[in-house]
Design an enzyme around this catalytic site. Structure first.
Site, PDB file in Angstrom:
ATOM      1  N   ASP A 220      42.967  65.743  48.144  1.00  0.00           N
ATOM      2  CA  ASP A 220      44.208  66.116  46.526  1.00  0.00           C
ATOM      3  C   ASP A 220      44.055  66.781  46.187  1.00  0.00           C
ATOM      4  OD1 ASP A 220      45.879  65.013  49.049  1.00  0.00           O
ATOM      5  OD2 ASP A 220      45.306  62.750  48.751  1.00  0.00           O
TER       6      ASP A 220
ATOM      7  N   HIS B  38      46.725  58.893  48.996  1.00  0.00           N
ATOM      8  CA  HIS B  38      46.663  59.497  50.055  1.00  0.00           C
ATOM      9  C   HIS B  38      47.687  59.752  51.297  1.00  0.00           C
ATOM     10  CE1 HIS B  38      44.823  63.008  51.722  1.00  0.00           C
ATOM     11  NE2 HIS B  38      44.516  61.962  53.048  1.00  0.00           N
TER      12      HIS B  38
HETATM   13  N1  LIG Z   1      41.143  61.538  54.247  1.00  0.00           N
HETATM   14  C1  LIG Z   1      40.883  63.007  54.041  1.00  0.00           C
HETATM   15  O1  LIG Z   1      41.181  63.586  53.537  1.00  0.00           O
HETATM   16  C2  LIG Z   1      41.955  62.940  55.890  1.00  0.00           C
HETATM   17  C3  LIG Z   1      41.548  64.581  55.901  1.00  0.00           C
HETATM   18  C4  LIG Z   1      41.421  64.983  57.004  1.00  0.00           C
HETATM   19  C5  LIG Z   1      41.839  63.888  58.604  1.00  0.00           C
HETATM   20  N2  LIG Z   1      41.593  62.758  57.852  1.00  0.00           N
HETATM   21  C6  LIG Z   1      41.708  61.592  59.262  1.00  0.00           C
HETATM   22  O2  LIG Z   1      40.782  61.306  59.969  1.00  0.00           O
HETATM   23  C7  LIG Z   1      40.891  61.104  61.275  1.00  0.00           C
HETATM   24  C8  LIG Z   1      39.943  62.033  62.090  1.00  0.00           C
HETATM   25  O3  LIG Z   1      40.879  63.136  62.682  1.00  0.00           O
HETATM   26  P1  LIG Z   1      39.995  64.097  63.101  1.00  0.00           P
HETATM   27  O4  LIG Z   1      40.851  65.482  62.599  1.00  0.00           O
HETATM   28  O5  LIG Z   1      38.968  64.069  63.423  1.00  0.00           O
HETATM   29  O6  LIG Z   1      40.334  64.075  64.337  1.00  0.00           O
HETATM   30  P2  LIG Z   1      39.774  63.809  65.920  1.00  0.00           P
HETATM   31  O7  LIG Z   1      40.776  63.383  66.780  1.00  0.00           O
HETATM   32  O8  LIG Z   1      39.754  65.855  65.909  1.00  0.00           O
HETATM   33  O9  LIG Z   1      38.590  62.723  65.782  1.00  0.00           O
HETATM   34  C9  LIG Z   1      38.087  61.954  65.735  1.00  0.00           C
HETATM   35  C10 LIG Z   1      36.750  61.271  66.714  1.00  0.00           C
HETATM   36  O10 LIG Z   1      36.950  60.205  66.543  1.00  0.00           O
HETATM   37  C11 LIG Z   1      36.491  59.430  67.555  1.00  0.00           C
HETATM   38  N3  LIG Z   1      36.939  57.903  68.174  1.00  0.00           N
HETATM   39  C12 LIG Z   1      37.591  57.459  68.418  1.00  0.00           C
HETATM   40  N4  LIG Z   1      38.342  56.624  68.695  1.00  0.00           N
HETATM   41  C13 LIG Z   1      36.748  56.320  68.399  1.00  0.00           C
HETATM   42  C14 LIG Z   1      36.262  54.720  67.664  1.00  0.00           C
HETATM   43  N5  LIG Z   1      36.222  53.464  68.382  1.00  0.00           N
HETATM   44  N6  LIG Z   1      35.035  54.738  67.405  1.00  0.00           N
HETATM   45  C15 LIG Z   1      34.011  55.823  66.876  1.00  0.00           C
HETATM   46  N7  LIG Z   1      35.051  57.107  67.170  1.00  0.00           N
HETATM   47  C16 LIG Z   1      35.658  56.804  67.679  1.00  0.00           C
HETATM   48  C17 LIG Z   1      37.196  60.113  68.225  1.00  0.00           C
HETATM   49  O11 LIG Z   1      36.329  59.850  69.941  1.00  0.00           O
HETATM   50  C18 LIG Z   1      36.860  61.608  67.970  1.00  0.00           C
HETATM   51  O12 LIG Z   1      35.731  62.657  68.538  1.00  0.00           O
HETATM   52  C19 LIG Z   1      42.839  60.862  61.379  1.00  0.00           C
HETATM   53  O13 LIG Z   1      42.991  59.905  61.627  1.00  0.00           O
HETATM   54  C20 LIG Z   1      42.394  61.935  59.746  1.00  0.00           C
HETATM   55  O14 LIG Z   1      43.853  62.157  60.214  1.00  0.00           O
HETATM   56  C21 LIG Z   1      41.583  62.073  56.881  1.00  0.00           C
HETATM   57  O1  LIG Z   2      47.189  64.728  56.776  1.00  0.00           O
HETATM   58  C1  LIG Z   2      47.084  64.732  57.202  1.00  0.00           C
HETATM   59  O2  LIG Z   2      46.845  63.865  58.445  1.00  0.00           O
HETATM   60  C2  LIG Z   2      45.644  64.740  57.681  1.00  0.00           C
HETATM   61  C3  LIG Z   2      44.864  64.631  55.858  1.00  0.00           C
HETATM   62  O3  LIG Z   2      45.073  63.162  55.379  1.00  0.00           O
HETATM   63  C4  LIG Z   2      45.450  66.045  55.264  1.00  0.00           C
HETATM   64  O4  LIG Z   2      45.443  64.947  53.809  1.00  0.00           O
HETATM   65  O5  LIG Z   2      45.090  67.249  55.520  1.00  0.00           O
END
Ligand SMILES: NC(=O)c1ccc[n+]([C@@H]2O[C@H](COP(=O)([O-])OP(=O)(O)OC[C@H]3O[C@@H](n4cnc5c(N)ncnc54)[C@H](O)[C@@H]3O)[C@@H](O)[C@H]2O)c1
Ligand SMILES: O=C(O)C[C@H](O)C(=O)O
Length: 243
Positions: free
Chosen positions: A193, A220
């Protein structure tokens, strides 16, 4: 050394690179340097990434491997961590990289760590809000944090899994229940953000985003993200047009 013996040793070294899983996937987290391709000599932070094979986990693993402050990097996922571990371990930086696959190896992935970063879980699909992820990701975060409180109760936990506004309080409750809660050691990642606010305001001001600093408070998710436009550096002078 005999030329043939030297050649054999060279072949063995090359084979180790071609079949890295035997070296990198370990059931025992006690660090034995002899087993590791990379010899992280300097003391540094021991970091575990849970969900290391995902869209966030993979680039995050690469950045941690590039970070000179990190000496040991544990990559855990329920799928695909052997391949990611092999790729990341080939980078010619100091941190020792080890891979862990599936729940039975989670304890070893966590033991001895200073920092645990958690991008494990499901991401949004088009049309979903971050809150729609709650049911699945809340359970994943709860389970991971329960084991963290047993294996590395003093660790810093950095949660990325959404909805961060809810996964952080869930983690806090797990740690409170196990009497390991320390608010200074539990964080939720909202830096996106700040990065976005800097970029968008820089666009408006016609500046390089690196020169712009927008403080962002709150959570967030949607309206909980609050950029403090009155505090922007350099100051943001907004001219309101009166009709
Ligand atoms: N806070 C932020 O700024 C932010 C930014 C981007 C994404 N996110 C969040 O991060 C998370 C992951 O996003 P992504 O794009 O990498 O998703 P993704 O599906 O590409 O990757 C998620 C990974 O988590 C693994 N996983 C699932 N269950 C698991 C468990 N019990 N133990 C260990 N690993 C496990 C999956 O196998 C996968 O490799 C989502 O919830 C997304 O919303 C947050
Ligand atoms: O928006 C999402 O679900 C992923 C992450 O939190 C973001 O802000 O891009």
């Amino acid at each position: 050394m005999q030329p043939s013996a030297e050649a054999n040793q060279r072949i063995a070294r090359i084979s180790a690179h071609l079949q890295p899983f035997n070296l990198q996937m370990e059931g025992n987290s006690g660090l034995r340097r002899g087993d590791c391709r990379t010899k992280g000599g300097d003391p540094g932070f021991k970091v575990a990434i849970l969900g290391a094979a995902g869209g966030i986990g993979q680039p995050l693993s690469m950045l941690m491997k590039m970070n000179p402050l990190v000496s040991v990097l544990h990559l855990y996922d329920v799928v695909n961590s052997p391949g990611v571990t092999a790729d990341v371990s080939h980078m010619d930086t100091g941190a020792v990289v080890r891979g862990f696959l599936g729940q039975p190896q989670l304890e070893n992935a966590l033991t001895g760590m200073d920092l645990v970063i958690i991008p494990a879980g499901v991401p949004r699909k088009p049309g979903m809000t971050r809150d729609d992820l709650f049911n699945i990701n809340a359970g994943i975060v709860k389970t991971l944090c329960e084991l963290i409180s047993k294996c590395c109760p003093k660790v810093i936990v950095n949660l990325i899994s959404n909805p961060v506004n809810s996964t952080v309080p869930i983690a806090a409750e797990v740690f409170k229940k196990s009497r390991t809660y320390d608010p200074k050691r539990l964080l939720g990642v909202t830096m996106l953000d700040v990065v976005r606010a800097n970029t968008f305001v820089a666009e408006v001001l016609g500046l390089d985003p690196r020169e712009v600093d927008v403080p962002v408070v709150g959570g967030h998710s949607g309206v909980t993200i609050l950029p403090l436009l009155s505090q922007v550096k350099p100051p943001l002078l907004i001219h309101c047009r009166r009709n």
